[in-house]
Design an enzyme around this catalytic site. Structure first.
Site, PDB file in Angstrom:
ATOM      1  N   GLU A 152      -3.287 -22.175  26.598  1.00  0.00           N
ATOM      2  CA  GLU A 152      -2.154 -21.261  26.672  1.00  0.00           C
ATOM      3  C   GLU A 152      -1.885 -20.908  28.131  1.00  0.00           C
ATOM      4  O   GLU A 152      -2.811 -20.570  28.865  1.00  0.00           O
ATOM      5  CB  GLU A 152      -2.430 -19.972  25.886  1.00  0.00           C
ATOM      6  CG  GLU A 152      -1.206 -19.095  25.791  1.00  0.00           C
ATOM      7  CD  GLU A 152      -1.419 -17.833  24.949  1.00  0.00           C
ATOM      8  OE1 GLU A 152      -0.494 -17.014  24.898  1.00  0.00           O
ATOM      9  OE2 GLU A 152      -2.499 -17.673  24.372  1.00  0.00           O
ATOM     10  N   GLY A 162      -8.864 -12.912  29.794  1.00  0.00           N
ATOM     11  CA  GLY A 162      -9.982 -12.221  29.166  1.00  0.00           C
ATOM     12  C   GLY A 162     -10.602 -13.057  28.075  1.00  0.00           C
ATOM     13  O   GLY A 162     -11.823 -13.179  27.976  1.00  0.00           O
ATOM     14  N   ALA A 163      -9.753 -13.652  27.252  1.00  0.00           N
ATOM     15  CA  ALA A 163     -10.232 -14.481  26.149  1.00  0.00           C
ATOM     16  C   ALA A 163      -9.036 -15.215  25.563  1.00  0.00           C
ATOM     17  O   ALA A 163      -7.886 -14.942  25.901  1.00  0.00           O
ATOM     18  CB  ALA A 163     -10.915 -13.632  25.080  1.00  0.00           C
ATOM     19  N   MET A 164      -9.322 -16.155  24.651  1.00  0.00           N
ATOM     20  CA  MET A 164      -8.262 -16.972  24.062  1.00  0.00           C
ATOM     21  C   MET A 164      -8.538 -17.170  22.582  1.00  0.00           C
ATOM     22  O   MET A 164      -9.650 -17.502  22.184  1.00  0.00           O
ATOM     23  CB  MET A 164      -8.190 -18.327  24.785  1.00  0.00           C
ATOM     24  CG  MET A 164      -7.119 -19.244  24.256  1.00  0.00           C
ATOM     25  SD  MET A 164      -5.476 -18.492  24.422  1.00  0.00           S
ATOM     26  CE  MET A 164      -4.656 -19.253  23.030  1.00  0.00           C
ATOM     27  N   GLU A 165      -7.479 -16.991  21.771  1.00  0.00           N
ATOM     28  CA  GLU A 165      -7.619 -16.903  20.322  1.00  0.00           C
ATOM     29  C   GLU A 165      -7.547 -18.247  19.609  1.00  0.00           C
ATOM     30  O   GLU A 165      -7.185 -18.298  18.420  1.00  0.00           O
ATOM     31  CB  GLU A 165      -6.527 -15.982  19.762  1.00  0.00           C
ATOM     32  CG  GLU A 165      -5.110 -16.559  19.808  1.00  0.00           C
ATOM     33  CD  GLU A 165      -4.314 -16.178  21.044  1.00  0.00           C
ATOM     34  OE1 GLU A 165      -3.081 -16.280  21.020  1.00  0.00           O
ATOM     35  OE2 GLU A 165      -4.938 -15.791  22.045  1.00  0.00           O
ATOM     36  N   ASN A 166      -7.905 -19.346  20.254  1.00  0.00           N
ATOM     37  CA  ASN A 166      -7.816 -20.660  19.617  1.00  0.00           C
ATOM     38  C   ASN A 166      -8.355 -20.628  18.186  1.00  0.00           C
ATOM     39  O   ASN A 166      -9.390 -20.025  17.921  1.00  0.00           O
ATOM     40  CB  ASN A 166      -8.630 -21.683  20.416  1.00  0.00           C
ATOM     41  CG  ASN A 166      -8.483 -21.499  21.901  1.00  0.00           C
ATOM     42  OD1 ASN A 166      -7.426 -21.719  22.452  1.00  0.00           O
ATOM     43  ND2 ASN A 166      -9.560 -21.064  22.549  1.00  0.00           N
ATOM     44  N   GLU A 183      -8.809 -10.840  19.798  1.00  0.00           N
ATOM     45  CA  GLU A 183      -8.696 -12.283  19.586  1.00  0.00           C
ATOM     46  C   GLU A 183      -8.868 -12.641  18.116  1.00  0.00           C
ATOM     47  O   GLU A 183      -8.211 -13.561  17.616  1.00  0.00           O
ATOM     48  CB  GLU A 183      -9.720 -13.027  20.446  1.00  0.00           C
ATOM     49  CG  GLU A 183      -9.645 -12.710  21.936  1.00  0.00           C
ATOM     50  CD  GLU A 183      -8.256 -12.878  22.546  1.00  0.00           C
ATOM     51  OE1 GLU A 183      -7.454 -13.673  22.025  1.00  0.00           O
ATOM     52  OE2 GLU A 183      -7.974 -12.184  23.542  1.00  0.00           O
ATOM     53  N   HIS A 229      -5.687 -12.028  16.221  1.00  0.00           N
ATOM     54  CA  HIS A 229      -4.688 -13.069  16.472  1.00  0.00           C
ATOM     55  C   HIS A 229      -4.705 -14.150  15.389  1.00  0.00           C
ATOM     56  O   HIS A 229      -3.733 -14.900  15.260  1.00  0.00           O
ATOM     57  CB  HIS A 229      -4.936 -13.734  17.819  1.00  0.00           C
ATOM     58  CG  HIS A 229      -4.139 -13.165  18.951  1.00  0.00           C
ATOM     59  ND1 HIS A 229      -2.795 -12.899  18.858  1.00  0.00           N
ATOM     60  CD2 HIS A 229      -4.499 -12.846  20.234  1.00  0.00           C
ATOM     61  CE1 HIS A 229      -2.363 -12.430  20.023  1.00  0.00           C
ATOM     62  NE2 HIS A 229      -3.362 -12.376  20.856  1.00  0.00           N
ATOM     63  N   GLU A 241       1.502 -10.781  21.202  1.00  0.00           N
ATOM     64  CA  GLU A 241       0.635  -9.989  22.066  1.00  0.00           C
ATOM     65  C   GLU A 241       0.850  -8.486  21.894  1.00  0.00           C
ATOM     66  O   GLU A 241      -0.101  -7.720  21.808  1.00  0.00           O
ATOM     67  CB  GLU A 241       0.810 -10.396  23.526  1.00  0.00           C
ATOM     68  CG  GLU A 241       0.372 -11.823  23.827  1.00  0.00           C
ATOM     69  CD  GLU A 241      -1.086 -12.094  23.511  1.00  0.00           C
ATOM     70  OE1 GLU A 241      -1.856 -11.144  23.256  1.00  0.00           O
ATOM     71  OE2 GLU A 241      -1.468 -13.277  23.514  1.00  0.00           O
TER      72      GLU A 241
END
Length: 864
Positions: free
Chosen positions: A126, A266-270, A303, A306, A325
């Site tokens: 992203e 910070g982080a990624m919601e894959n 996350e 999400h 978001e």
């Protein structure tokens, strides 16, 4: 990278130009032959022509080396590359496209796509990172089902993870092994994730409401395993909360989180494989503060949430970014409020909004939560999109009420599950399920700026009538000189000045016009107005309330946020007067603090927030022209007087909070917070005794909250103990990157006269590197928000930050661009400082090889 000539005429993407994709990719299979120096990626895309057209398929790329291109099993030669996009002429309605490319993860300093971190390989896609892995239509409205196969050296990369659920794995005869993962849910490519590394997992099982077992795993380096219990518990709590509050159940058999040291976000919601910056996973009492523990829980929840608000329902295009978001920030804020003090959480959220988003709205980078155009989408991951977006959702939730808001979110999830939706789709669900007209409210999505509400109340004692006059205005922002009235849900209440009792119940007033008058009958005593209770609308409120009124509300208001707000406004008025006039009467603030400390009904966490002075930057936001030195002097004078007048009281509060051992609970956190605030006021009173007290706390602390609180007190002071404490801290934690970030940032945030010299020296420290985003933010980012040091009159602070940003841009444009905004506020300062800041922005724009990320931010900062 772009040269300066290219950057000067960048491509602009406009929301009005959106058109559906010409080709869809319902299925994709990826085969990775993993190697840090040269990874081969084979991609098989099943593509379908969407509607009647004769356009070729255009597959976005970015830096990879193409090796082969095949269509329907046959190599072709009539493909071409246009601006890194692979263009393939196709005549039929459905085809199979196979490509093979090579990428170099270990040379990927941008940390987008497939890159190396700490000996492991991981991805970040992203917003537009997937195109750096393989050729693909890299846009969020192309949803595909993914099958992934990874092959790698088993000794070097024993763990192979991807989205979805594991399907099969095995070993090969050459010391290599493989694993296959399938994700049954269609997703946009920005949610793709893969990790290969030498990792271990903290595992658990979560049983969903329907009885399904989900295998949970937090994957880290072996040495960090003991620091993952808090994140794992936060995950389980978040999963249960989302089922209970929103009715959302997890949908895969596996949910994994991986911590990496080098991460832009910070982080990624894959989907099913969240990749986190390690600072939002690793925590134990010795290395993490209470703030860190709270942030980890919030980010883990964010996350995870999400999975529905972002993954199952995703964005049609990047202009709809706040759809996922803003909504998810609102959800994680609500979750955090349920885990501890809701009042303190609301204070923290509003403080963050005012520190980051309000200045954004008032500056050259102002934009609505659904922008109209961008040059680089990564520049729109902003406080406006996230934090203001959350406030817009909160306003709708306030107007609908809990039951209707839940019905509306249920409708939204059910109607758009498995699709790419828009902000308009979300608002329409609020209208339909909530039975409300949100036509005018939609302005929040298209109009930038922070509304200012003026409130004044007139009381006729003879008739018992009180009339409240409310008016609103929004100042011009770049490209929007004229503003329409917004819909503002304002919670308000009147209190009797004589009895300190409420005059009637709380009301929710929906202000829709430029001015409205509201009458109250049978008001037998002078009313005192409590307005925007709970911060029900993200506005700036201006009232004619006196210092006595504010002190009254700080002691008697029954809404915790409004009580805090009254105290803050009393402090702000005093501090601004002090900055403007050189001196102000501090007694009203001191008396209000005493009343707050004396109230046995208030929890210590709230007390700590209420008695804390506003930041220097927030004080500056209240002034027509920011004067950093005058603000610092006025704030220090008030701190000193509060410390001196209440010295015995601060010592009593300090001692009362010192008799407990560490535990992570709302009560214990509140005591530690108040202890740190009390120590700061004791130190403000002066004397070496305070430094001795801080140093004793530093040495005896059994947790990082108390240790860093003491270190900050010492670093901000003049005692020689500061050097000893810094050396002890460094030697104790030199092998822990996250704690060492605290060592850098504590010094960068110090208000001391020599902070700039200290920061310049730290930039040459053997442990400082611009290649790691956390470290860059810890030093350069922290210094740039240190109002006094950054804005030193000779401009040396501006030159230092600019030098660092230009160097960082060559490594990681995204991280560099996010650190420009403090320079962009040059119009808020005196002419001399403004000229110096503007000159540095011009130097950035004129730098050869500047990225489009940096160019957009710097050029807009000059023009806005």
């Amino acid at each position: 990278m772009l040269d300066v000539q290219t950057a000067a005429h960048p491509h602009v993407t406009r929301r009005e130009d959106y058109r559906p994709p010409d080709w869809l990719v319902p299925e994709i299979a990826l085969d990775f032959d993993l190697d840090p120096a040269a990874t081969r990626v084979k991609a098989t895309l099943h593509v379908i022509r969407e509607s009647a057209h004769d356009e070729p398929i255009r597959l976005d790329g970015g830096g990879q080396v193409p090796i082969t291109v095949m269509v329907d099993g046959t190599p072709i030669n009539d493909w071409r590359i246009e601006d890194e996009t692979l263009v393939i002429p196709l005549s039929g309605s459905a085809h199979t496209i196979e490509t093979e490319v090579e990428v170099a993860p270990e040379r990927n300093t941008q940390l987008m796509g497939l890159y190396a971190s700490g000996g492991n390989l991981c991805t970040q896609c992203e917003a537009e990172g997937f195109r750096r892995i393989t050729f693909f239509p890299d846009r969020p409205d192309v949803l595909s089902r993914y099958k992934v196969r990874m092959t790698a050296d088993k000794a070097r990369f024993p763990v192979l993870l991807a989205n979805g659920d594991p399907v099969d794995s095995g070993t090969l005869g050459d010391g290599r092994h493989w694993a296959e993962w399938h994700d049954p849910f269609p997703k946009p490519c920005y949610l793709f994730a893969m990790v290969a590394g030498d990792l271990v997992a903290n595992r658990a099982t979560f049983v969903t409401g329907s009885g399904r077992e989900v295998a949970l795993g937090i994957w880290v380096r072996a040495g960090d395993l003991s620091k993952t219990d808090h994140a794992l518990e936060a995950l389980k709590t978040a999963m249960a909360w989302d089922e209970r509050v929103y009715g959302r159940e997890y949908d895969l058999d596996v949910f994994n989180i991986v911590a990496v040291d080098d991460f832009n976000f910070g982080a990624m919601e894959n989907k099913g494989l969240n990749i986190f910056n390690s600072r939002y996973v690793l925590a134990d009492p010795d290395t993490a503060t209470d703030y860190d523990f709270d942030a980890i829980a919030a980010v883990v929840a964010h996350e995870y949430f999400h999975n529905w608000s972002g993954n199952r329902v995703t964005c049609r295009d990047w202009f709809q970014l706040s759809l996922k978001e803003g909504f998810t920030v609102f959800r994680d804020q609500s979750f955090s409020a349920d885990q501890g003090s809701a009042a303190v959480k609301r204070i923290e959220d509003v403080r963050g909004l005012r520190a980051a988003q309000f200045p954004e709205d008032a500056g050259p980078l102002a934009h609505p939560i659904r922008p109209d155009a961008y040059q680089e989408i990564s520049n729109f991951y902003t406080a406006t999109i996230y934090n203001k977006g959350a406030e817009v959702i909160r306003m709708m939730a306030t107007m609908l009420g809990p039951k209707r808001f839940r019905a509306a979110t249920d409708l939204y999830f059910e109607r758009f599950d498995g699709t790419a939706a828009t902000c308009e789709d979300f608002v329409a669900c609020m209208e339909e399920a909530g039975g409300i007209d949100l036509g005018q409210f939609r302005l929040w999505y298209s109009q930038a700026g922070t509304p200012r509400v003026t409130a004044s109340i007139e009381h006729d004692a003879g008739s018992g009538r009180a009339v409240l006059t409310l008016s609103q205005r929004t100042l011009p922002t770049p490209g929007e000189p004229d503003k329409a009235p917004m819909v503002l849900p304002l919670r308000l209440k009147l209190f009797g000045a004589e009895t300190a009792k409420p005059i009637g119940p709380e009301q929710l007033v929906i202000l829709t016009g430029a001015e409205e008058r509201i009458s109250f009958e049978t008001v037998t005593q002078r009313p005192v107005l409590s307005i925007n209770r709970g911060f029900s609308a993200p506005v700036i409120v201006e009232t004619d309330r006196t210092a006595a009124d504010l002190a009254f509300l700080s002691a008697h208001d029954d809404d915790p946020f409004a009580r805090y707000e009254a105290m803050q406004q009393l402090m702000l008025d005093t501090l601004v007067a002090g900055a403007n006039q050189g001196r102000a009467n501090h007694q009203a603030v001191i008396d209000a603090i005493v009343n707050t400390l004396d109230d046995p009904q208030l929890d210590r966490a709230f007390v700590a927030e209420a008695v804390l002075l506003p930041s220097e930057s927030f004080i500056g936001d209240q002034m027509p022209v920011v004067d950093p030195e005058a603000i610092f002097t006025a704030r220090e004078a008030l701190r000193r007087d509060i410390g001196h007048a209440l010295d015995a009281r601060w010592r009593a509060e300090y001692d009362a909070a010192s008799a407990t051992r560490f535990e992570y609970s709302p009560l214990a956190k509140g005591l530690r917070r108040l202890r740190t605030v009390a120590l700061g006021y004791i130190a403000a009173n002066g004397g070496d005794e305070a430094a001795a007290l801080a140093f004793a706390q530093f040495e005896a602390a059994d947790n990082m909250t108390d240790r860093q609180g003491a270190l900050t007190t010492l670093v901000n002071g003049a005692s020689d103990r500061r050097i000893a404490a810094l050396d002890i801290f460094y030697n104790r934690y030199s092998d822990n990157a996250l704690v060492l970030d605290k060592w850098f940032s504590t010094q960068a945030l110090s208000p001391r006269d020599d902070t700039l010299a200290t920061v310049q020296e730290l930039a040459g420290h053997r442990d400082f590197t611009l290649a790691n985003p956390n470290r860059a933010r810890a030093l350069v980012g922290a210094f740039s928000v240190n109002q006094r040091a950054f804005h030193s009159g000779n401009g040396a602070g501006y030159r230092f930050v600019t030098d660092q940003l230009i160097a960082l841009d060559k490594l990681n444009p995204q991280t560099a661009a996010k650190l420009i905004p403090p320079l962009g506020r040059w119009r808020r300062f005196d002419a001399a400082r403004g000229d110096l800041m503007r000159a540095e922005l011009e130097r950035i724009v004129g730098t050869p090889g500047l990225s489009k990320d940096m160019f957009e931010q710097a050029s807009k900062s000059l023009e806005g």
